[in-house]
Design a protein around this motif. Structure first.
Motif, mmCIF file in Angstrom:
data_model
loop_
_atom_site.group_PDB
_atom_site.id
_atom_site.type_symbol
_atom_site.label_atom_id
_atom_site.label_comp_id
_atom_site.label_asym_id
_atom_site.label_seq_id
_atom_site.Cartn_x
_atom_site.Cartn_y
_atom_site.Cartn_z
ATOM 1 N N ASN A 79 -52.544 57.500 60.687
ATOM 2 C CA ASN A 79 -52.704 56.518 61.640
ATOM 3 C C ASN A 79 -53.352 55.233 60.669
ATOM 4 O O ASN A 79 -54.487 55.494 60.038
ATOM 5 C CB ASN A 79 -53.432 56.965 62.910
ATOM 6 C CG ASN A 79 -52.735 57.785 63.582
ATOM 7 O OD1 ASN A 79 -51.498 57.414 64.071
ATOM 8 N ND2 ASN A 79 -53.350 58.698 64.169
ATOM 9 N N GLY A 90 -49.815 49.890 65.041
ATOM 10 C CA GLY A 90 -48.824 50.703 64.992
ATOM 11 C C GLY A 90 -49.040 52.215 65.457
ATOM 12 O O GLY A 90 -48.220 53.036 65.316
ATOM 13 N N ASN A 91 -50.065 52.372 66.293
ATOM 14 C CA ASN A 91 -50.300 53.749 66.979
ATOM 15 C C ASN A 91 -51.219 53.403 68.023
ATOM 16 O O ASN A 91 -51.570 52.219 68.255
ATOM 17 C CB ASN A 91 -51.148 54.731 65.926
ATOM 18 C CG ASN A 91 -52.473 54.008 65.572
ATOM 19 O OD1 ASN A 91 -53.259 53.865 66.329
ATOM 20 N ND2 ASN A 91 -52.542 53.642 64.250
ATOM 21 N N GLU B 71 -44.826 57.084 66.247
ATOM 22 C CA GLU B 71 -45.244 55.893 66.512
ATOM 23 C C GLU B 71 -43.992 54.933 67.207
ATOM 24 O O GLU B 71 -44.184 54.231 68.110
ATOM 25 C CB GLU B 71 -45.156 54.945 65.048
ATOM 26 C CG GLU B 71 -46.594 55.630 64.343
ATOM 27 C CD GLU B 71 -46.982 54.549 63.068
ATOM 28 O OE1 GLU B 71 -45.996 53.843 62.758
ATOM 29 O OE2 GLU B 71 -47.761 55.058 62.444
ATOM 30 N N TYR B 74 -44.405 54.881 71.205
ATOM 31 C CA TYR B 74 -45.566 54.141 72.123
ATOM 32 C C TYR B 74 -44.930 52.948 72.500
ATOM 33 O O TYR B 74 -44.174 52.234 72.165
ATOM 34 C CB TYR B 74 -46.638 53.654 71.154
ATOM 35 C CG TYR B 74 -47.530 55.041 70.721
ATOM 36 C CD1 TYR B 74 -48.032 56.056 71.659
ATOM 37 C CD2 TYR B 74 -47.677 55.254 69.168
ATOM 38 C CE1 TYR B 74 -48.746 57.249 71.157
ATOM 39 C CE2 TYR B 74 -48.229 56.370 68.923
ATOM 40 C CZ TYR B 74 -48.768 57.478 69.763
ATOM 41 O OH TYR B 74 -49.669 58.494 69.440
#
Lengths: 123, 829
Positions: A79, A90-91, B71, B74
């Motif tokens: 992450n 991006g997380n 990712e 999300y």
């Protein structure tokens, strides 16, 4: 542990020693007033950032991550976070708490923490 | 704090809106509400019992199959809630709703009053009451999974290495998706289904049987009419027992036997609940003007919906209504249609599967050899339903005809074939601009064309801009077609897919040339010269690997470019501790070495001592600070079990002791490991030598292996694997001496170092190059490279040093420090 004195604005600063305690482009975990804090040193520019020590996802030690372009990548599950703002990139993790740092004229890293019991970060 | 503020600014008309559920529907509703100015009317509070923002559950099967990253799934990160002034209680379970006091109570004493309450509680996997689900009546047995959340997915992926055979209970859509993921991860997969054909909710019997045959062709074992009665095993899953008395041994079981709406909260607070929470056309719960329900938990006109499109339609209608845009907006039900891929097979279904009465006309076409099945139900000259399996090229036209109820052409075959045959660009070109391309996010052809006009000329940027293809992804091919049609010459492919690392815009060959020509010996100099000074952290480790291979001893080793494992020469574990694996050449050790290992393990209180699959010993759970002292006391070199390099060479006993051995595999294995230990490679290399074709050391499924055959010869294998992928290696060459084995292995490894992409294992590299090509280059020397490759590998071997020597001379005083302390504190600045 060194006792900290409290200045007027309610902030305490800690002297983490010279910047050379952190290898260029890497992070280092510090134990400050009984709490873990990750401090990062950018390669080349010697900018210094401080954030909470552990990734909000699965508590990976961020200081062991790979650093570059003002970002860190957690060593456990990759992450990514912005070091200046703590924002996840991006997380969907929570933002990292960040702390104010400063480099003194004699190349010492100063870390500013709230003296209040709340111990909140600068973001 | 946020609450106080919002109360402060609350006007007389301002109301508190509480949404229970932060899944795909709850969050979508709030998004739609805010888009309609809902923030002016409501203080919005949401409860979600998962700890993250919200994510796209449809893509979980992609994560399981390894084709999507977490990712990708999300939708809204936690910041989105904050930015929109939404109070999100993430990871908080609602325990009760008090409709008299208009309060929602959550875990940890959280209480939120509401004026308007929306249930979007979704559904949970249904786990049938099997015998032996739990071990000792408490937790679910190890190896037993439901398939619903990111967390389930994570735990399943983590468990895969411990299993070889998995059973999926339930042959519906989700069960088959789980099966696909596990198959992709190399397991033997059995699908156990209660009914007499697969996916009976969507398919009729002939289509179900055809799908079964196609899946079996892919390697899935399908068991129909099978009722599971018991899960075997004491602590962990060992198999299944069926009602007919048969059994199936397996180590992993995924239960995917349907879903049940989450209605207990609604039931407890006295709302009307049948199969789901009953709602009117206003999506309101009868008898309480301030409570609404949407999504999988809601029952509308007797119907529960489980597909995303109708649920998002509900979210939109309720948002229209509550935002006051369309105060009398109502939901009258959805005509269910869907277009998706089941294990890579195209499928589109809409409306009825079977004729309602004798006046309905049924048109079918079946081509079992290609797994194609098409069926139309024609009612009063209009489309009443359709199934397209194996070839969904006619789906866009049929979906339109179905949605709009247009009259069908008299020649029904036109619908199935002529338009399908015209296919591709023509089909898309003929569609009106209002036609919906992405059914998950409701993106029309017109919206895509507009985005292309606005400059989004790569597939990625078009998808990012419109959200098309970001749901289940099934429409991506059509989005690509719209892009081709609308952009014409302006279309670009996203070049970054060819880059060696994401942060430097060059493919591997061009990057190597630039690095050599400009003499770039450090990672930071590559960023400075080739990436505008941007030190992309995700590119550092890949560049470090490449530069070390190019420059050998001349490489300027900046330690910050290394992954943590390579900074401290140990493998980081999930709790931040490390593992220590000393090198045991060829798996051959001595009593003295074992005693030293035992002494060190005892002295440092190592929590686990583990024999590894690579014939060595792992000391796991070691703190960073302990590493250097332990290495010193072990007095053994690093086993490199933490890095992208030559790892080990496993051996069997061979001719020295084994009565079947025809070659001396232990001596050869020790020679190989002594020579190539620690060699840096694009991805890890695991080797083995076998003393006879019985292959006890599994040399044929290693990255590089040698197998002794009769007549004093050795077969050299490359590209084998027995991990997530299983592949038998290809024979590169047959030779007659240990020296020749070492030479060819070294030559192959050097070629792999130079040509492979970063993290590309040999089992991908060898098929990509082709074994014929490799033989011609590395054995027949067709390109005149062999002498140079041999020299280069010699140089790399010479450059080897044992990284554990850093125990004596660390590269930096803090290299092995767990945490440092401040040297002082004060107030002056």
């Amino acid at each position: 542990m060194t006792a900290a004195s409290i200045p007027l604005d309610g902030m305490v600063h800690y002297d983490l020693g010279t910047i050379d305690r952190i290898p260029p482009g890497e992070g280092q975990t510090f134990l400050v007033a009984g709490r873990e804090i990750a401090v990062f040193r950018a390669r080349g520019t010697d900018e210094v950032y401080a954030t909470q020590a552990r990734c909000p996802h699965k508590a990976g030690l961020l200081a062991d991550g790979i650093v570059g372009d003002g970002k860190v990548i957690c060593p456990l599950h990759s992450n990514k976070f912005d070091l200046a703002t703590g924002a996840p990139l991006g997380n969907a993790c929570q933002s990292l708490t960040t702390y104010r740092t400063e480099i003194s004229h004699d190349r010492r890293v100063l870390l500013w923490l709230s003296a209040a019991a709340g111990w909140s970060g600068s973001t | 704090m946020m609450q106080a503020e919002s109360e402060l600014f609350a006007g007389p008309d301002r109301q508190r809106l509480v949404v229970i559920g932060n899944g795909m529907v709850g969050a979508r509703f709030v998004e739609e509400l805010i888009a309609r100015g809902g923030n002016d009317r409501y203080d919005i509070v949401m409860f979600g019992d998962e700890p993250t923002g919200n994510y796209n559950r449809i893509l979980l099967s992609g994560i399981l199959a390894g084709s999507h990253d977490v990712e990708d799934t999300y939708i809204n990160p936690l910041e989105w809630y904050e930015d929109n002034g939404i109070t999100l209680h993430a990871g908080v379970r609602v325990t009760a709703v008090d409709r008299d006091a208009k309060l929602v109570r959550g875990d940890m004493g959280i209480i939120e009053p509401y004026d308007v309450l929306v249930f979007a509680t979704g559904s949970s996997p249904f786990v049938p009451p099997l015998k032996g689900l739990s071990s000792h009546g408490t937790e679910m047995k190890e190896g037993l999974f439901a398939f619903r959340t990111l967390d389930d997915c994570d735990r399943m992926i983590g468990f895969v290495p411990k299993a070889t055979r998995a059973a999926v209970i339930g042959g519906g859509l989700l069960g088959l998706e789980a099966a696909r993921g596990l198959l992709e991860r190399g397991l033997e997969v059995h699908v156990v289904h209660l009914r007499s054909h697969l996916m009976e909710m969507q398919l009729d019997a002939p289509a179900g049987h055809l799908l079964k045959a196609t899946l079996e062709g892919m390697g899935v074992r399908v068991h129909l009419d099978k009722q599971t009665s018991e899960v075997l095993g004491e602590h962990r899953v060992e198999g299944l027992v069926f009602a007919d008395g048969t059994t199936l041994p397996c180590e992993m079981v995924v239960v995917s036997a349907g879903i049940r709406p989450n209605v207990s909260l609604a039931l407890d607070c006295g709302l009307m609940v049948e199969r789901g929470i009953v709602v009117t056309d206003e999506l309101r719960c009868p008898g309480d003007a301030s409570v609404f329900a949407i999504g999988e938990c809601a029952q509308h006109r007797g119907q529960l919906y489980g597909l995303v499109a109708p649920l998002w339609e509900q979210a939109k209608v309720l948002a229209d209504r509550l935002a006051g845009r369309i105060p009398d907006a109502s939901y009258t039900g959805s005509r269910v249609s869907t277009k998706l891929k089941v294990m890579g097979i195209d499928l589109a279904v809409m409306g009825d599967q079977d004729p309602a009465d004798a006046s309905d006309e049924v048109v079918t076409y079946s081509e079992p050899a290609r797994g194609i099945y098409k069926k139309l139900i024609v009612r009063d000259g209009r489309l009443g339903g359709a199934i397209l399996l194996g070839d969904a090229s006619a789906a866009p036209v049929l979906l339109q005809a179905f949605d709009r109820g247009t009259e069908l052409p008299d020649n029904r075959a036109e619908l199935l074939f002529q338009l399908a045959a015209a296919e591709g660009v023509t089909g898309i070109a003929d569609m009106p601009s209002s036609a919906q391309i992405c059914n998950c996010n409701g993106v029309s052809k017109g919206a895509l064309v507009a985005a292309v006009e606005a400059g989004h000329c790569t597939l990625k940027s078009l998808c990012d801009a419109t959200r098309a293809g970001m749901g289940c992804g099934a429409c991506k091919a059509q989005v690509q077609q719209v892009l081709e049609l609308a952009a014409g010459d302006r279309m670009q492919t996203d070049p970054s897919v060819h880059y060696y690392v994401p942060g430097v815009p060059l493919n591997k060959a061009d990057l190597v040339t630039a690095v050599r020509e400009r003499g770039l010996r450090s990672v930071s100099s590559v960023f400075a010269a080739l990436a505008g000074g941007h030190e992309d952290p995700g590119s550092k480790a890949g560049l470090a690997s490449l530069l070390r291979t190019i420059w050998g001893k001349e490489y300027d080793d900046e330690r910050d470019a290394r992954f943590i494992n390579d900074r401290v020469h140990a493998n980081v574990q999930k709790d931040g501790t490390y593992s220590v694996i000393p090198r045991i050449f060829g798996g051959v050790t001595t009593a003295e070495e074992l005693r030293r290992i035992a002494d060190v393990a005892q002295k440092y209180g190592v929590p686990m001592v583990k024999i590894t699959g690579g014939q060595r010993i792992d000391l796991v759970g070691v703190r960073k600070e302990q590493l250097p002292e332990m290495w010193r006391e072990l007095g053994m070199p690093s086993g490199h079990a933490y890095t992208k390099s030559f790892r080990t060479c496993k051996t069997c006993l061979g001719s020295e002791f084994c009565r079947y051995g025809v070659g001396d595999s232990t001596t050869l294995g020790v020679q190989i490991e002594r020579r190539y230990q620690g060699l840096e490679t694009p991805a890890k290399l695991k080797l083995a030598t076998a003393g006879c074709p019985r292959n006890c050391s599994e040399a044929t499924t290693k990255d590089v292996g040698a197998v002794a055959i009769e007549g004093g010869k050795w077969e050299v294998y490359v590209g084998g694997a027995a991990g997530a992928h299983v592949r038998k290696g290809d024979v590169l060459v047959v030779v007659d001496s240990h020296e020749a084995v070492l030479t060819y292995m070294g030559r192959f490894m050097q070629y792999y170092r130079e040509q492979a992409k970063y993290l590309e294992r040999t089992y991908d590299f060898v098929p990509r190059m082709g074994i014929e090509t490799l033989r011609s280059i590395l054995v027949d020397d067709s390109e005149g490279l062999c002498a140079r490759l041999d020299e280069a590998i010699d140089a790399a071997v010479d450059a080897y040093f044992d990284p554990w020597q850093e125990a004596v001379a660390p590269v930096h005083p803090s290299q092995f420090a767990d945490a440092l302390e401040p040297v002082g504190a004060g107030s002056a600045s």
